[in-house]
Structures are given as C-alpha cells and as structure tokens.
Design a protein around this motif. Structure first.
Motif, mmCIF file in Angstrom:
data_model
loop_
_atom_site.group_PDB
_atom_site.id
_atom_site.type_symbol
_atom_site.label_atom_id
_atom_site.label_comp_id
_atom_site.label_asym_id
_atom_site.label_seq_id
_atom_site.Cartn_x
_atom_site.Cartn_y
_atom_site.Cartn_z
ATOM 1 N N ARG A 252 -6.459 -7.805 -10.341
ATOM 2 C CA ARG A 252 -6.714 -6.589 -10.059
ATOM 3 C C ARG A 252 -8.330 -6.446 -9.748
ATOM 4 N NH1 ARG A 252 -1.882 -5.518 -8.344
ATOM 5 N NH2 ARG A 252 -0.475 -6.125 -10.037
ATOM 6 N N SER A 253 -8.617 -5.787 -8.581
ATOM 7 C CA SER A 253 -9.944 -5.383 -8.163
ATOM 8 C C SER A 253 -10.574 -4.089 -8.467
ATOM 9 C CB SER A 253 -10.161 -5.669 -6.735
ATOM 10 O OG SER A 253 -9.280 -4.927 -6.086
ATOM 11 N N LYS A 254 -9.587 -3.043 -8.814
ATOM 12 C CA LYS A 254 -9.851 -1.608 -8.844
ATOM 13 C C LYS A 254 -10.237 -1.559 -10.426
ATOM 14 C CE LYS A 254 -7.055 0.220 -5.115
ATOM 15 N NZ LYS A 254 -6.035 1.218 -4.706
ATOM 16 N N PRO A 255 -11.463 -0.854 -10.487
ATOM 17 C CA PRO A 255 -11.999 -0.638 -11.935
ATOM 18 C C PRO A 255 -10.969 0.192 -12.738
ATOM 19 C CG PRO A 255 -13.440 -0.234 -10.481
ATOM 20 C CD PRO A 255 -12.455 -0.290 -9.616
ATOM 21 N N ARG B 258 -8.052 -0.603 -13.865
ATOM 22 C CA ARG B 258 -6.680 -0.939 -13.897
ATOM 23 C C ARG B 258 -6.239 -1.709 -15.272
ATOM 24 N NH1 ARG B 258 -4.410 -0.100 -8.699
ATOM 25 N NH2 ARG B 258 -4.945 2.067 -8.246
ATOM 26 N N ASP B 259 -6.830 -2.797 -15.407
ATOM 27 C CA ASP B 259 -6.459 -3.665 -16.699
ATOM 28 C C ASP B 259 -6.545 -2.814 -17.998
ATOM 29 O OD1 ASP B 259 -6.291 -5.839 -14.737
ATOM 30 O OD2 ASP B 259 -8.091 -6.804 -15.497
ATOM 31 N N GLU C 110 -6.050 0.361 -17.930
ATOM 32 C CA GLU C 110 -4.862 1.300 -18.344
ATOM 33 C C GLU C 110 -3.481 0.573 -18.409
ATOM 34 O OE1 GLU C 110 -2.081 3.364 -14.792
ATOM 35 O OE2 GLU C 110 -4.341 3.427 -14.579
ATOM 36 N N ARG D 166 2.922 -0.459 -10.246
ATOM 37 C CA ARG D 166 2.320 0.773 -10.319
ATOM 38 C C ARG D 166 3.146 2.082 -9.195
ATOM 39 N NH1 ARG D 166 -2.293 2.471 -12.463
ATOM 40 N NH2 ARG D 166 -2.928 3.633 -10.662
ATOM 41 N N SER E 34 0.595 -1.518 -0.023
ATOM 42 C CA SER E 34 0.013 -0.021 0.056
ATOM 43 C C SER E 34 0.811 1.065 -0.206
ATOM 44 C CB SER E 34 -1.022 -0.196 1.269
ATOM 45 O OG SER E 34 -0.090 -0.116 2.413
#
Length: 398
Positions: A151-154, A156-157, A159, A118, A74
């Motif tokens: 990846r769980s954050k919308p 990201r893939d 990007e 990232r 994090s």
C-alpha cells in the motif's frame, strides 16, 4: 446430546472477487474442505458469477455483483459497466446483513478485509459492528493469501491494524512461513503477530493422472487480463520447434473477441480452450507452465512439480505477483519475464531457457492449507486460544 447428534458448526464465509477469480477459487477450496470435515458453510459472493464456484455442498448467497472498473481497482461497476451508486450499495448491505442473521454462524470468515477490499467496506463495517454488539458473537477471522499488495497511501496499514485488533479474533494467512511471512509484505505485521495463524498454502489435492499430455501449458487465470500473455505465447509457439505440443487455456473471462483471435491465429500444434477442469493433472504431465503468478496457479505448479515461466500481473501498481514469482526464481524453480519487457521474443527466449534447465527439487512446502484451516477452526471452537495457534503455526518446522 451425544457427539453424533451435535449440529454441524456453521461458517459464514464472505468473499468478493473484483477482477480475476483467484480469491473465489481459493475460498472455494477452503469451503470445500470445511464441508468435507462436517461444517455447514454459507458462502457469500459479490463478484461476477463463475460457473462451478463455490461448488457442491456449500450454501451460496449471491449479492448483486460488482467488478473492478479498471485494472487499478479505482472504482466499482455493475455487470453492465455502470458505476455503482448509493442505492446499489445499500441494497447489497441489506442483503448481506439479512444473510448473516439467517445463518446465525459460529464462525465468520471475511476474505482479504481489512487488508484489502476497501471498496466494499461500506457493507463490511456494518456487519462487523453488528457482530461486535452481539452478546454471544461468532469467532471472526480474516482470510489472507501469503503475500499482500503493498500500500502506498499513508495511513492504510494503520487502519488495517486498528480494524484487525478491534473487530477480528484472528488472521488466517494461507501460506507457509518458510516461503513467505506476513511481515515480508505488511510492515506492521508485528502489531498483530499474536493473531496471525499460518495455515499452509491452499493447493488442490494431488491431481488424478491424465491421458492427455502437452509439452507446454499456457494459462491466464480468469483471463480478464491475460490477452497479452496469450498473444506472446502464440508467437513463441510459431518460433519454437513445431514438434512441441501446446495447450493454451485462455480463461473464462477473456473477452470473446480476444478468444476468437487466439483461436484463429494459433498454429496446428496449439490447442486453445477457455477452461480445463483437469488443469492440475495437465500440469503434472507437462514439461513447462507459462502463466501469471497468482496464488492459485503457483500452488498448482508447486503441487505438480512443473517447470515454470511467470509473467506477473503488474497493472495498477500491483506488486504481489512479482514478489511471489521472484521468490520462486531465487529458489531456481521459475524464470520470470516482467510485464514491461514481455514480447514474443522475450517469452520465446525464456521458454527455451527454462526447457533446457534441469528441474530442481521442490522444497517441502506445506500445501495442505485447506484441510489445516478446517482443523484450526475446530480447535478454536473447542477453546484453543488464537495466540497459542499463532505461536505454534509460526514456529520453524523440524
């Protein structure tokens, strides 16, 4: 100029390890194969220094080191545990760009990015932008393990795909597509299929024979997050027959207090050490391996043909090791103990079961990914199209 007089092709290889040493170890195996094939390799690292890596014959540029602030990645901290600030990041960025300009490479390889790491995009995006603006620019490749972290954050893939198509010429996936394909862990892989080149798994060469033999070999990778596995293994050693000989490799990054505890609490039939350079040879001679299921450890186990009990690393929502371990369990090559159920009792049962189970033949997986990466680079420099290599590498082997 004759072929003999041609200068060695130059490779600029960036790798950032944050927690364990797996990324650095895999990249170093690849870099070593490139050097053996006549490439001039500069490796840029930015993690905690690890003795022996990246290895001889490789020019090494060390950026000011950073590490993960916690197991969930994090935030980034320096070696003293202090959060990095803008001045620290700017200093790393300038060092990275200066090293690139000095190297004037023919090929740039960036490990994990843009599908991971990232946390260091603040230095990698300026590097990629500078390369894109060059009139004569190097070939730019991403270097990935076979199974990615979900990846769980919308967004990201999406990007990752946008960067892969705008800033990279190809994606080197260090895996055998008969075992795992990129689309198994990356839902948008179809958008970059013409750039994905499978190299085979990057395993070490077949190990030299070792005169020392252990029945059970326990290893925790770098050791930063392996204390719970070590503790359960020590308890299992007490519960199982004392005639079994154990070797517990705690890892160079295990905190000293945890290492001292392991040494003080082990029974006489357990040898405790931080590191064994002959680890692959010990695996080949062992009856069973107990470990997490990181990429490099699994490659070593497959090369050795050893029974395995895996305790996948899952802290911070990590999914990659579990996916790899379960694939091997379905093939009958491993027993999996989840981190949530790990205890001395569960590990003891798993070890006893695995020791009694007949060993299944290892499937004919491609383990020569380091040498094949070098061959791929040679072909790209000779003018072979990435799309042709992608189609060739993804085709079923007959």
């Amino acid at each position: 100029m004759s072929d003999v007089e041609k200068p060695a092709p130059r490779v600029f290889f960036y790798v950032q390890h944050l927690l364990g040493i797996g990324h650095l170890a895999r990249a170093s195996r690849i870099a070593r194969a490139l050097v053996e094939d006549g490439f001039d390799v500069t490796m840029v690292t930015g993690g905690t220094p690890v003795q022996g890596f990246p290895g001889p014959g490789i020019r090494h540029v060390e950026l000011p080191p950073v590490a993960a602030g916690d197991a969930g990645f994090s935030g980034l901290v320096d070696l003293a545990g202090n959060p990095v600030d803008d001045a620290f990041r700017d200093h790393r960025r300038r060092r990275l760009l200066a090293a690139f300009r000095e190297t004037t490479p023919d090929v740039v390889i960036i490990e994990a990015f843009p599908f991971g790491r990232r946390q260091v995009r603040v230095e990698l995006l300026p590097l990629l932008d500078e390369i894109a603006a060059m009139q004569e620019r190097p070939i730019v490749l991403s270097s990935l393990r076979d199974i990615l972290q979900e990846r769980s954050k919308p967004g990201r893939d999406e990007e990752s795909v946008a960067l892969a198509t705008s800033r990279f010429d190809g994606i080197l996936v260090h895996g055998d597509p008969s075992f795992a394909r990129l689309e198994d862990s990356f839902s948008l892989a179809g958008a970059i299929a013409d750039r994905v080149i499978y190299t085979g798994l990057v395993a070490a060469p077949p190990p030299a024979p070792t005169s020392e033999r252990f029945d059970i070999l326990v290893s925790a990778g770098g050791g930063a997050v392996g204390a719970t596995v070590n503790e359960a293994a020590i308890a299992a050693a007490r519960a199982l027959p004392q005639a079994l000989r154990w070797c517990l490799i705690a890892g160079p990054n295990l905190p000293q207090a945890a290492f001292d505890t392991a040494v003080a609490t082990t029974p006489d039939n357990v040898h405790v050490t931080r590191f064994r350079p002959d680890f692959p040879g010990l695996l080949a001679a062992a009856r069973l391996s107990v470990s997490q299921s990181g990429y490099n450890t699994v490659c070593d186990i497959l090369r050795a043909g050893c029974r395995a009990v895996f305790v996948p690393f899952t802290a911070g929502g990590e999914t990659e090791q579990t996916a790899r371990a379960l694939r091997l369990e379905r093939l009958g090559l491993a027993t999996v103990v989840s981190g949530s159920t790990l205890s001395p009792e569960s590990l003891t049962r798993a070890i006893a079961t695995a020791m009694e189970r007949p060993m299944r033949p290892i499937p004919p997986l491609d383990l020569d990914g380091a040498a094949k990466t070098s061959t791929i680079l040679r072909r790209l420099l000779a003018g072979t199209r990435v799309s042709d290599l992608a189609r060739e590498s993804a085709a079923p082997q007959v």
